[in-house]
Design a protein around this motif. Structure first.
Motif, short mmCIF file in Angstrom:
data_model
loop_
_atom_site.label_atom_id
_atom_site.label_comp_id
_atom_site.label_asym_id
_atom_site.label_seq_id
_atom_site.Cartn_x
_atom_site.Cartn_y
_atom_site.Cartn_z
N LEU A 1 5.30 -12.87 8.26
CA LEU A 1 5.35 -11.45 8.58
C LEU A 1 6.64 -10.80 8.10
O LEU A 1 7.70 -11.43 8.08
CB LEU A 1 5.22 -11.24 10.09
N PHE A 2 6.54 -9.56 7.70
CA PHE A 2 7.71 -8.70 7.55
C PHE A 2 7.32 -7.28 7.93
O PHE A 2 6.14 -6.91 7.88
CB PHE A 2 8.30 -8.76 6.13
N GLN A 3 8.28 -6.49 8.34
CA GLN A 3 8.03 -5.12 8.79
C GLN A 3 8.77 -4.13 7.91
O GLN A 3 9.85 -4.44 7.38
CB GLN A 3 8.45 -4.93 10.24
N SER A 4 8.18 -2.97 7.75
CA SER A 4 8.81 -1.89 7.00
C SER A 4 8.56 -0.58 7.71
O SER A 4 7.56 -0.41 8.41
CB SER A 4 8.24 -1.83 5.57
N THR A 5 9.50 0.35 7.56
CA THR A 5 9.35 1.69 8.13
C THR A 5 9.35 2.71 7.01
O THR A 5 10.01 2.53 5.97
CB THR A 5 10.47 2.01 9.14
N HIS A 6 8.59 3.79 7.23
CA HIS A 6 8.40 4.80 6.19
C HIS A 6 8.41 6.17 6.84
O HIS A 6 8.08 6.34 8.02
CB HIS A 6 7.04 4.59 5.50
N VAL A 7 8.77 7.17 6.02
CA VAL A 7 8.53 8.54 6.44
C VAL A 7 7.05 8.83 6.22
O VAL A 7 6.30 7.98 5.74
CB VAL A 7 9.42 9.53 5.65
N LEU A 8 6.59 10.01 6.59
CA LEU A 8 5.16 10.29 6.62
C LEU A 8 4.49 10.21 5.25
O LEU A 8 3.27 10.07 5.17
CB LEU A 8 4.89 11.65 7.26
N ASP A 9 5.27 10.33 4.17
CA ASP A 9 4.66 10.20 2.83
C ASP A 9 4.70 8.76 2.32
O ASP A 9 4.42 8.51 1.15
CB ASP A 9 5.32 11.14 1.84
N MET A 10 5.06 7.80 3.21
CA MET A 10 5.09 6.38 2.92
C MET A 10 6.22 5.95 2.00
O MET A 10 6.15 4.92 1.32
CB MET A 10 3.74 5.89 2.35
N THR A 11 7.31 6.71 2.00
CA THR A 11 8.53 6.28 1.31
C THR A 11 9.29 5.32 2.22
O THR A 11 9.45 5.57 3.42
CB THR A 11 9.42 7.48 0.96
N PHE A 12 9.75 4.21 1.66
CA PHE A 12 10.48 3.22 2.45
C PHE A 12 11.78 3.82 2.99
O PHE A 12 12.55 4.44 2.25
CB PHE A 12 10.84 2.00 1.59
N THR A 13 12.03 3.60 4.28
CA THR A 13 13.34 3.93 4.87
C THR A 13 14.05 2.68 5.36
O THR A 13 15.28 2.67 5.48
CB THR A 13 13.18 4.91 6.05
N ASP A 14 13.30 1.62 5.62
CA ASP A 14 13.91 0.36 6.06
C ASP A 14 12.87 -0.74 5.91
O ASP A 14 11.66 -0.50 5.89
CB ASP A 14 14.38 0.45 7.51
N VAL A 15 13.34 -1.98 5.78
CA VAL A 15 12.46 -3.13 5.68
C VAL A 15 13.25 -4.35 6.13
O VAL A 15 14.47 -4.42 5.95
CB VAL A 15 11.93 -3.29 4.22
N THR A 16 12.57 -5.30 6.74
CA THR A 16 13.26 -6.50 7.21
C THR A 16 13.68 -7.38 6.02
O THR A 16 13.09 -7.34 4.95
CB THR A 16 12.36 -7.31 8.15
N GLU A 17 14.72 -8.18 6.25
CA GLU A 17 15.27 -9.00 5.18
C GLU A 17 14.27 -10.03 4.65
O GLU A 17 14.36 -10.47 3.50
CB GLU A 17 16.53 -9.73 5.68
N SER A 18 13.29 -10.40 5.49
CA SER A 18 12.32 -11.42 5.07
C SER A 18 11.43 -10.96 3.92
O SER A 18 10.70 -11.77 3.34
CB SER A 18 11.45 -11.83 6.26
N VAL A 19 11.49 -9.68 3.56
CA VAL A 19 10.70 -9.20 2.43
C VAL A 19 11.12 -9.90 1.14
O VAL A 19 10.31 -10.09 0.23
CB VAL A 19 10.82 -7.67 2.29
N THR A 20 12.37 -10.32 1.08
CA THR A 20 12.86 -11.02 -0.12
C THR A 20 12.11 -12.33 -0.33
O THR A 20 11.76 -12.70 -1.45
CB THR A 20 14.37 -11.29 -0.01
N TYR A 21 11.83 -13.03 0.77
CA TYR A 21 11.12 -14.31 0.67
C TYR A 21 9.68 -14.09 0.22
O TYR A 21 9.14 -14.87 -0.58
CB TYR A 21 11.15 -15.00 2.03
N HIS A 22 9.04 -13.03 0.70
CA HIS A 22 7.62 -12.82 0.43
C HIS A 22 7.36 -12.08 -0.88
O HIS A 22 6.41 -12.41 -1.60
CB HIS A 22 6.97 -12.06 1.57
N LEU A 23 8.18 -11.07 -1.18
CA LEU A 23 7.93 -10.24 -2.37
C LEU A 23 9.00 -10.35 -3.43
O LEU A 23 8.81 -9.88 -4.56
CB LEU A 23 7.78 -8.77 -1.95
N GLY A 24 10.14 -10.92 -3.09
CA GLY A 24 11.20 -11.11 -4.08
C GLY A 24 12.18 -9.95 -4.19
O GLY A 24 13.20 -10.07 -4.90
#
Length: 335
Positions: free
Chosen positions: A234-257
């Protein structure tokens, strides 16, 4: 003694009346009582005989025949008739029942053949290895591909099939949760996400007939010592209403690079596979229509571009947080 009529008060002779006397009517012949019980039983017995005859012709084991209900029998008969119509015995179809068990065991998934309206024509026997349901048990759900899919995905699948039908030969891929056995759901926590990759093909023995030939591959490998809800994926990400990234957990590096800083400010849609943008947009709209913060939309299975330019399968759930001004996505990496 003089007898007077009680109506006109004229004298009458005995046993006479001025009123017209009704003639004696012959007693109506009673209709014979005809019971329909025996006729109904005869019809049922005849239907049972015909069903037994059909059941005996099905190319399945004697043990499976004994367990067939009327519904299962008719579903299998319809499947066999559609298959015989689409693939005559002398046509040697590439996805026909002639495929041996050994060959099927080498495939990463099971084979599926559909008509343009989604009616099932053929399902390979190794579907039990993927979904935990035999062909007979799967047909108890219904005789269309929509009956074995999760209800929320049917509209998207219809669009994909229409797109493939408009351009015969074009390969399309869609992912959906497929129904599984009760044992499978208890062991792994739900139905199984399956990628259906196929195309409409004109059959060479019929100028007008086309069939959708597809390989259905599970997008996640399951193991007995792990579950579909493992927190390591699992990893989590936060977005504004137009789905632009504002934050994401560090584990995204393991899953997506990607490093966290690379994604902040980017649009979620810039990472999606082109064929999955409609499904992601539908989930986005559903989240946007939610009034209360913290309420979650349905899950969607999407392909997201990794940093190494390969595709990762993600099961994504989204909810609105921060007073409804922030969208939080929880992504489960399936492969």
């Amino acid at each position: 003694m003089t007898i007077f009529c009680s109506h006109c008060h004229r004298p009458l002779q005995a046993e006479m009346s001025c009123l017209p006397r009704r003639g004696k009517q012959a007693p109506a012949a009673s209709k014979p009582f005809r019971s329909t019980k025996s006729a109904s039983k005869a019809r049922r017995d005849q239907i049972n005989v015909e069903l037994q005859a059909l059941r005996s012709l099905l190319p399945i084991s004697a043990r499976e025949k004994e367990r067939l209900s009327y519904l299962h029998t008719m579903a299998l008969v319809c499947l066999q008739l559609r298959g015989a119509q689409m693939f005559p015995p002398d046509s040697a179809p590439p996805a026909g029942p002639a495929l041996g068990t050994e060959l099927l065991s080498l495939l990463p998934g099971f084979l599926l053949v559909l008509l343009a309206n989604g009616k099932l024509v053929y399902i390979s026997e190794n579907v039990a290895q993927v979904l935990g349901l035999s062909v007979v048990e799967l047909l108890a759900q219904g005789d269309t591909v929509f009956d074995i899919l999760d209800g929320q995905a049917c509209e998207d699948v219809q669009k994909k099939l229409l797109l493939a039908q408009e351009e015969p030969g074009r390969e399309v891929t869609f992912v959906s949760e497929m129904r599984t056995s009760k044992t499978f759901r208890l062991q792994y926590g739900g139905n199984r996400a399956v990628a259906v990759c196929g195309r409409f093909t004109a059959l060479r023995w019929s100028a007008s007939a086309t069939a959708f030939l597809a390989l259905c591959t599970p997008v996640m490998r399951l193991h007995a010592d792990s579950t579909a809800s493992s927190q390591d994926n699992l990893f989590q990400s936060t977005h504004v209403l137009d789905m632009t990234f504002t934050d994401v957990t560090e584990s995204v590096t393991y899953h997506l690079g990607y490093y966290k800083e690379e994604l902040i400010g980017q649009s979620w849609y810039s990472l999606l596979h082109p064929e999955d943008t409609d499904l992601a947009a539908a989930q986005h709209r559903a989240v946007g229509e939610l009034l209360g913060a913290g309420t979650a939309s349905g899950m969607a299975v999407l392909r997201v571009l990794r940093r190494d330019r390969t595709w990762a399968w993600l099961r994504v759930s989204a909810r609105r947080d921060g007073g409804g001004h922030v969208i939080t996505c929880t992504s489960h990496c399936l492969r």
